[in-house]
Design an enzyme around this catalytic site. Structure first.
Site, PDB file in Angstrom:
ATOM      1  N   HIS A 106       0.863  -1.205   0.000  1.00 11.85           N
ATOM      2  CA  HIS A 106       0.000   0.000   0.000  1.00 11.85           C
ATOM      3  C   HIS A 106       0.889   1.240   0.000  1.00 11.85           C
ATOM      4  O   HIS A 106       1.530   1.557   0.993  1.00 11.85           O
ATOM      5  CB  HIS A 106      -0.902   0.008   1.241  1.00 11.85           C
ATOM      6  CG  HIS A 106      -1.839   1.179   1.273  1.00 11.85           C
ATOM      7  ND1 HIS A 106      -3.209   1.038   1.276  1.00 11.85           N
ATOM      8  CD2 HIS A 106      -1.623   2.517   1.287  1.00 11.85           C
ATOM      9  CE1 HIS A 106      -3.779   2.227   1.304  1.00 11.85           C
ATOM     10  NE2 HIS A 106      -2.829   3.151   1.307  1.00 11.85           N
TER      11      HIS A 106
ATOM     12  N   HIS B 142       1.531   5.425  -1.712  1.00 13.49           N
ATOM     13  CA  HIS B 142       1.190   6.605  -2.521  1.00 13.49           C
ATOM     14  C   HIS B 142       2.471   7.172  -3.113  1.00 13.49           C
ATOM     15  O   HIS B 142       3.366   7.586  -2.372  1.00 13.49           O
ATOM     16  CB  HIS B 142       0.510   7.674  -1.656  1.00 13.49           C
ATOM     17  CG  HIS B 142      -0.742   7.186  -1.005  1.00 13.49           C
ATOM     18  ND1 HIS B 142      -1.985   7.332  -1.576  1.00 13.49           N
ATOM     19  CD2 HIS B 142      -0.945   6.500   0.154  1.00 13.49           C
ATOM     20  CE1 HIS B 142      -2.900   6.784  -0.785  1.00 13.49           C
ATOM     21  NE2 HIS B 142      -2.291   6.267   0.267  1.00 13.49           N
ATOM     22  N   LEU B 143       2.532   7.184  -4.433  1.00 12.19           N
ATOM     23  CA  LEU B 143       3.738   7.703  -5.106  1.00 12.19           C
ATOM     24  C   LEU B 143       3.535   9.092  -5.676  1.00 12.19           C
ATOM     25  O   LEU B 143       4.499   9.711  -6.125  1.00 12.19           O
ATOM     26  CB  LEU B 143       4.172   6.756  -6.231  1.00 12.19           C
ATOM     27  CG  LEU B 143       4.894   5.492  -5.790  1.00 12.19           C
ATOM     28  CD1 LEU B 143       5.155   4.591  -6.995  1.00 12.19           C
ATOM     29  CD2 LEU B 143       6.216   5.832  -5.093  1.00 12.19           C
ATOM     30  N   ARG B 144       2.279   9.568  -5.734  1.00 16.46           N
ATOM     31  CA  ARG B 144       1.981  10.884  -6.323  1.00 16.46           C
ATOM     32  C   ARG B 144       2.403  10.928  -7.781  1.00 16.46           C
ATOM     33  O   ARG B 144       2.535   9.903  -8.434  1.00 16.46           O
ATOM     34  CB  ARG B 144       2.629  12.027  -5.527  1.00 16.46           C
ATOM     35  CG  ARG B 144       2.441  11.955  -4.021  1.00 16.46           C
ATOM     36  CD  ARG B 144       0.992  11.881  -3.594  1.00 16.46           C
ATOM     37  NE  ARG B 144       0.865  12.086  -2.154  1.00 16.46           N
ATOM     38  CZ  ARG B 144      -0.154  11.656  -1.448  1.00 16.46           C
ATOM     39  NH1 ARG B 144      -1.132  10.960  -1.995  1.00 16.46           N
ATOM     40  NH2 ARG B 144      -0.216  11.906  -0.146  1.00 16.46           N
TER      41      ARG B 144
ATOM     42  N   ASN C 164      -5.129   7.610  -5.923  1.00 21.85           N
ATOM     43  CA  ASN C 164      -5.803   8.869  -5.547  1.00 21.85           C
ATOM     44  C   ASN C 164      -4.999  10.089  -5.985  1.00 21.85           C
ATOM     45  O   ASN C 164      -4.670  10.959  -5.189  1.00 21.85           O
ATOM     46  CB  ASN C 164      -6.104   8.909  -4.039  1.00 21.85           C
ATOM     47  CG  ASN C 164      -4.868   8.838  -3.164  1.00 21.85           C
ATOM     48  OD1 ASN C 164      -3.853   8.257  -3.563  1.00 21.85           O
ATOM     49  ND2 ASN C 164      -4.923   9.427  -1.992  1.00 21.85           N
TER      50      ASN C 164
ATOM     51  N   LYS D 102      -9.486   0.101  -5.795  1.00 22.21           N
ATOM     52  CA  LYS D 102      -9.469   0.756  -4.488  1.00 22.21           C
ATOM     53  C   LYS D 102     -10.790   1.448  -4.205  1.00 22.21           C
ATOM     54  O   LYS D 102     -11.270   2.241  -5.017  1.00 22.21           O
ATOM     55  CB  LYS D 102      -8.331   1.789  -4.475  1.00 22.21           C
ATOM     56  CG  LYS D 102      -8.207   2.565  -3.185  1.00 22.21           C
ATOM     57  CD  LYS D 102      -7.691   1.709  -2.046  1.00 22.21           C
ATOM     58  CE  LYS D 102      -7.860   2.406  -0.716  1.00 22.21           C
ATOM     59  NZ  LYS D 102      -6.643   2.899  -0.138  1.00 22.21           N
TER      60      LYS D 102
ATOM     61  N   HIS E 283     -10.287   1.530   1.912  1.00 23.68           N
ATOM     62  CA  HIS E 283     -10.077   2.524   2.970  1.00 23.68           C
ATOM     63  C   HIS E 283     -11.297   2.403   3.874  1.00 23.68           C
ATOM     64  O   HIS E 283     -12.379   2.874   3.519  1.00 23.68           O
ATOM     65  CB  HIS E 283      -9.939   3.932   2.392  1.00 23.68           C
ATOM     66  CG  HIS E 283      -9.640   4.946   3.451  1.00 23.68           C
ATOM     67  ND1 HIS E 283      -8.399   5.532   3.604  1.00 23.68           N
ATOM     68  CD2 HIS E 283     -10.406   5.431   4.460  1.00 23.68           C
ATOM     69  CE1 HIS E 283      -8.422   6.349   4.649  1.00 23.68           C
ATOM     70  NE2 HIS E 283      -9.633   6.302   5.178  1.00 23.68           N
TER      71      HIS E 283
ATOM     72  N   HIS F 278      -4.355  -0.369   5.937  1.00 22.26           N
ATOM     73  CA  HIS F 278      -3.859   0.424   7.074  1.00 22.26           C
ATOM     74  C   HIS F 278      -4.777   0.350   8.299  1.00 22.26           C
ATOM     75  O   HIS F 278      -5.353   1.339   8.722  1.00 22.26           O
ATOM     76  CB  HIS F 278      -3.582   1.875   6.681  1.00 22.26           C
ATOM     77  CG  HIS F 278      -4.592   2.522   5.767  1.00 22.26           C
ATOM     78  ND1 HIS F 278      -5.932   2.559   6.030  1.00 22.26           N
ATOM     79  CD2 HIS F 278      -4.442   3.158   4.588  1.00 22.26           C
ATOM     80  CE1 HIS F 278      -6.555   3.191   5.059  1.00 22.26           C
ATOM     81  NE2 HIS F 278      -5.667   3.561   4.169  1.00 22.26           N
TER      82      HIS F 278
ATOM     83  N   LEU G 157      -4.806   9.401   7.983  1.00 20.97           N
ATOM     84  CA  LEU G 157      -6.100   8.741   8.082  1.00 20.97           C
ATOM     85  C   LEU G 157      -5.953   7.277   7.683  1.00 20.97           C
ATOM     86  O   LEU G 157      -5.227   6.992   6.725  1.00 20.97           O
ATOM     87  CB  LEU G 157      -7.126   9.439   7.193  1.00 20.97           C
ATOM     88  CG  LEU G 157      -7.565  10.818   7.725  1.00 20.97           C
ATOM     89  CD1 LEU G 157      -8.350  11.573   6.685  1.00 20.97           C
ATOM     90  CD2 LEU G 157      -8.366  10.654   9.023  1.00 20.97           C
TER      91      LEU G 157
ATOM     92  N   ASP H 259       1.627   2.719   3.509  1.00 19.20           N
ATOM     93  CA  ASP H 259       0.786   3.913   3.352  1.00 19.20           C
ATOM     94  C   ASP H 259       1.632   5.175   3.338  1.00 19.20           C
ATOM     95  O   ASP H 259       1.179   6.245   3.767  1.00 19.20           O
ATOM     96  CB  ASP H 259      -0.301   3.990   4.435  1.00 19.20           C
ATOM     97  CG  ASP H 259      -1.393   4.999   4.086  1.00 19.20           C
ATOM     98  OD1 ASP H 259      -1.546   5.327   2.889  1.00 19.20           O
ATOM     99  OD2 ASP H 259      -2.079   5.473   5.009  1.00 19.20           O
TER     100      ASP H 259
ATOM    101  N   HIS I 199       3.185  14.696   1.532  1.00 15.99           N
ATOM    102  CA  HIS I 199       2.569  15.998   1.261  1.00 15.99           C
ATOM    103  C   HIS I 199       3.646  17.041   1.532  1.00 15.99           C
ATOM    104  O   HIS I 199       4.445  16.877   2.467  1.00 15.99           O
ATOM    105  CB  HIS I 199       1.413  16.266   2.227  1.00 15.99           C
ATOM    106  CG  HIS I 199       0.218  15.394   2.016  1.00 15.99           C
ATOM    107  ND1 HIS I 199      -0.752  15.666   1.073  1.00 15.99           N
ATOM    108  CD2 HIS I 199      -0.173  14.246   2.623  1.00 15.99           C
ATOM    109  CE1 HIS I 199      -1.691  14.737   1.115  1.00 15.99           C
ATOM    110  NE2 HIS I 199      -1.358  13.841   2.045  1.00 15.99           N
TER     111      HIS I 199
HETATM  112  C1  NCD Z   1      -3.379   9.222   2.116  1.00 11.61           C
HETATM  113  C2  NCD Z   1      -2.918  10.258   1.094  1.00 11.61           C
HETATM  114  O1  NCD Z   1      -2.394  11.304   1.483  1.00 11.61           O
HETATM  115  O2  NCD Z   1      -3.061  10.009  -0.113  1.00 11.61           O
HETATM  116  N1  NCD Z   1      -3.411   9.851   3.405  1.00 11.61           N
HETATM  117  C3  NCD Z   1      -3.386   9.218   4.606  1.00 11.61           C
HETATM  118  O3  NCD Z   1      -3.527   9.888   5.607  1.00 11.61           O
HETATM  119  N2  NCD Z   1      -3.183   7.926   4.701  1.00 11.61           N
HETATM  120  C4  NCD Z   1      -4.689   8.655   1.707  1.00 11.61           C
HETATM  121  C5  NCD Z   1      -5.101   7.457   2.531  1.00 11.61           C
HETATM  122  O4  NCD Z   1      -4.532   6.386   2.406  1.00 11.61           O
HETATM  123  O5  NCD Z   1      -6.012   7.613   3.348  1.00 11.61           O
HETATM  124 ZN    ZN Z   2      -3.173   5.152   1.728  1.00  8.05          ZN
END
Ligand code: NCD
Ligand code: ZN
Length: 360
Positions: free
Chosen positions: A15, A17-19, A43, A101, A138, A176, A221, A249, A253
């Site tokens: 799991h 997030h690579l943006r 996302n 997802k 999620h 998560h 989250l 996860d 940011h």
């Molecule tokens: C994730 C994100 O920033 O894309 N943020 C997080 O708090 N985990 C999204 C997610 O997995 O809820």
């Molecule tokens: Zn996530």
């Protein structure tokens, strides 16, 4: 005697997030230096909703700097109220889409286009069940009358339990997990239900975020819960439950977006993830279980082979950097990693050649 060096099969991140854009370029190497594969969350803004989007995103990941590590992204589609079951079938059969997802609408970062009501996607889920496409969830409700600390437990009761009953062949990963309720639900659940656990939910609890001043870089989250929930997570990973496995996860940011009037949810842990898991497993006297959690259980659940290469960790204290430059002036131009400024005892020394037989 305590170990000084740990050689495990190369792990995967189930799991992540690579943006995109400058952020993707800046963060990918932190993952690829360790993990051979990762399930990449969809996302983005706008989200990855079509097979074409997923294929194009996979190409951008393929072209981004990896610091030499061999790395395979496993792509996901973002479900919306309007997802066409045919699109999923097309992507899955073409080998582009690995899983789908489910973000309940407005549950987290970039989830505005998420699913407003699970009943809206029953046709999609039925198709996923028939094709055996895993549904990654999620697991939080978004109703205003549900306290933010209860959103996961209420989701399990109101949405997840009925979903598993209605779709008895559906493979589900509750992502998560953060509560004892989730631990119990998954471990007592069927073989087709699994969960991922992050480093930060194993290491931190809500006092760390709110008890000594507000720490925006610990906000994610599902939000950190009470210590007893963190401890339930620690116990289940230390016990080596085969359906509970690694998913960082990691969710970068920009510092400006975290330290804001309305700060973003997400913790960037890729630079410290394996080191943090090793620290937790050692604290629990369970270092011998780390390899299963990180490198075997996820692959087994998803029906993939384990990685041939190994990952070498060594006991060598190092201090986590305060920030990572993400260039382009994006959101302050930097991201702050989990455990910034802290000293960890385990360090990733590198990737080793394929091992012969068990490595631990
Ligand atoms: C994730 C994100 O920033 O894309 N943020 C997080 O708090 N985990 C999204 C997610 O997995 O809820
Ligand atoms: Zn996530």
């Amino acid at each position: 005697m305590s170990e000084e060096r740990l050689v495990i099969r190369r792990p995967d991140d189930w799991h992540l997030h690579l943006r995109d854009g400058a952020m993707l370029e800046a963060v990918l190497a932190a993952t690829a230096r360790v993990f051979a594969r990762a399930v990449v969350m969809p996302n983005l803004a706008p989200p990855v909703v079509t097979v074409r989007d997923a294929a194009a995103y996979r190409n951008r990941i393929g072209a981004a700097p990896k610091g030499g590590g061999r790395f395979t992204p496993l792509m996901t589609l973002y479900l919306t109220d309007d997802t066409d079951p045919e699109e999923i079938a097309k992507g899955y059969n073409a080998g582009v889409v690995f899983a789908c997802k489910l973000y309940p609408q407005n549950a987290t970062t970039n989830s505005q286009s998420g699913v407003s009501d699970i009943d809206r996607i029953r046709g999609v889920i039925a198709r996923m069940e028939a094709l055996d496409v895993p549904l990654l969830i999620h697991g939080e409700v978004t109703d205003d009358d549900v306290d933010v600390f209860d959103r996961e437990a209420v989701f399990i009761e109101r949405v997840l339990a009925p979903l598993l009953q209605d779709f008895p062949g559906l493979r589900v990963v509750l992502e998560h997990i953060t509560t004892k309720e989730a631990v119990d639900f998954v471990t007592e659940g069927p073989a087709r239900l699994a969960a991922t656990v992050t480093p930060h939910h194993l290491m931190a609890e809500r006092n760390d975020m709110l008890g000594y001043g507000i720490r925006p870089h610990l906000f994610c989250l599902p939000v950190l819960k009470r210590a007893r929930h963190r401890d339930a997570l620690r116990r289940i990973v230390a016990a080596g439950h085969p359906r509970v496995f690694l998913g960082t996860d990691s969710a970068p940011h920009g510092i400006g977006d975290k330290q804001a009037l309305c700060g973003c949810a997400g913790i960037f842990n890729a630079p410290v993830a394996m080191e943090a898991y090793a620290t937790v497993f050692e604290e629990m006297g369970a270092l011998d279980r780390l390899e299963n959690f990180a490198s075997h259980f996820g692959a087994e659940f998803y029906g993939l082979p384990v990685n041939e290469e190994t990952l070498i960790l060594e006991r060598a204290p190092w201090t986590v950097p305060e920030s990572l430059d993400v260039g382009g002036g994006a959101n302050g131009g930097a991201v702050r990693p989990f455990l910034a400024g802290e000293t960890l005892n385990w360090r990733v020394a590198g990737i080793g050649p394929p091992s012969k037989g068990p490595v631990l």
